[in-house]
Design an enzyme around this catalytic site. Sequence first.
Site, mmCIF file in Angstrom:
data_model
loop_
_atom_site.group_PDB
_atom_site.id
_atom_site.type_symbol
_atom_site.label_atom_id
_atom_site.label_comp_id
_atom_site.label_asym_id
_atom_site.label_seq_id
_atom_site.Cartn_x
_atom_site.Cartn_y
_atom_site.Cartn_z
ATOM 1 N N GLU A 74 17.952 11.315 1.160
ATOM 2 C CA GLU A 74 17.743 9.911 0.814
ATOM 3 C C GLU A 74 18.049 9.653 -0.661
ATOM 4 O O GLU A 74 18.682 8.645 -1.025
ATOM 5 C CB GLU A 74 16.300 9.492 1.126
ATOM 6 N N GLY B 37 5.608 18.522 -4.870
ATOM 7 C CA GLY B 37 6.044 17.145 -5.051
ATOM 8 C C GLY B 37 4.912 16.165 -5.238
ATOM 9 O O GLY B 37 4.939 15.316 -6.139
ATOM 10 N N HIS C 30 -9.184 -10.353 3.629
ATOM 11 C CA HIS C 30 -8.615 -11.383 4.491
ATOM 12 C C HIS C 30 -7.602 -10.788 5.462
ATOM 13 O O HIS C 30 -6.797 -11.516 6.044
ATOM 14 C CB HIS C 30 -7.953 -12.465 3.626
#
Length: 547
Positions: free
Chosen positions: A204, A255, A372
């Site tokens: 990626e 990592g 909410h």
Amino acid sequence: MSLPLRCDASPVWAALQTHYRNHGAQFDVRQAFANDEQRFARWSFKAPELLADLSKNRIDDATLELLLALARDCGLEAQREAMFTGEPINLTEGRAVLHTALRAPAQASPVGAEVAASLQRMLAYADALRDPSSGITDVVHIGIGGSDLGPAMAVQALQPFVAPHLRLHFVSNVDGHDLFAVLRQLRPHSTQFVIASKTFTTQETLANALAARAWFVQRGGSDVARHFVATTSNVAAAAEFGISTTFGFWDWVGGRYSLWSVIGLPIAIAIGAQRFEELLAGARAMDEHFRRTPLRHNLPVLLGLLDVWYRNFHGYTSRSVAPYHQGLRRLPAYLQQLEMESNGKRVDREGHELSYATSPVVWGEAGTNGQHAYFQMLHQGTDVIPVEFIAVRQPYYGDAPQGELRQRLDDQHRKLLANCLAQSQALMQGKSTAQARGEAAPTASPTLDPDVLARHRSFPGNRPSTTLVLDQLTPRALGALIAMYEHRVFVSGALWGINSFDQWGVELGKALCNSLLPRFGSVDVAGLDASTAGLMRYLLDSSHSQA
């Protein structure tokens, strides 16, 4: 180091099971407060930069003593020391776990000299780049996983300390929409790219880096070597890409524990060398607390033991993290990786399948937004989910607002804190049907039977929560908070007898992706399962496209 006892092999494990059946399952926090006026004082604990209120949890002295006995039986203290002294406790990879060395004094660590040299070189580069005379106004950090989540979370949290002329952008998703949304805001001559990949082979990250380089060249950028820098140990691959400035690190830097290393370069660029050192200092103070404080008053230990109590005896499957500070809105995502990648394991250190649960699901949202969204479930849902509230006593906005604006912002902060306390209070206290029956409900249907309405408006209560309080969200406080979470994860993993420092679970999907990718060019579905083959055909069939 010989392998320590696994938790279920300790006689204390059976004692805890009995204790839970006879006492823990019926424990009521409300009654505990009624019986003990000093409960808050006795169950609040200080650690560097933090106050932790554990008093609203389903725990008492008898439970804690059993959990502490379990920790000692499992050799927690010896496992802790093995980590700090650099023994190869990451057994499946044969590596030490020395993220604490990244913030330790040079003389206190076996790798202190090389860590100090690496840090000073990185900080010097960061300060030079963040100087307005460099001409850089935008920094794009390209990484994924631990190379992204930590730096992105920290820069967001410390936004008031970021140099005002700089904008930091974080790109991680291989989806081109992520990168393109950032690139369209930028100009090549004032943009610096940081490519974060230890091996410089992460799929990626490389895809995004190549696309960023293509944009840079197409838009007239002429000096890739100046505008691209890499945090990597693969200097040759970075040079082939066109990068001449690299910052390397070591195989003992995992990592998800790497923001303290050169992976923290975007943090250092954002807040400067001095404040990055403060971030390290806060973590170092928490390291000392974890290593030296007796277990009974050791905050990471207490939280880790509480996690075991809830996961393995109460059977709670998840924990919600609710930071009541907008700067910490990326903290739940960071903690998801830290905890679930570390402790989401189904075999012990010797590869034997476990008979008990490990990592809970960690999730959350910043308050008051979460109230909410999902707090309905926390209060009245069928699952009991412990909640971790994080409050910051004093706001800090950077450039201090004045006059009416300051008054209004201070008022908003009081509202924020009141909401935080009210939610934990409501989870604990609940509301009985009788109480609900006696209250007015203006929005309720007038034709609804009052007893039915009361049942809808009642709350069971006795739902556990922890509240962590920082005085102010500074680099030092953030460093201590993150290190506390790191050590807490270590504690529960140590008792579960698992390796918290590998992540083989991410490998299978990567390997399958690499085998599937070439098939997309020819729609080759030979040998694939029917579902994958059907989906591939559908995705690549242009006849399904909408006009």
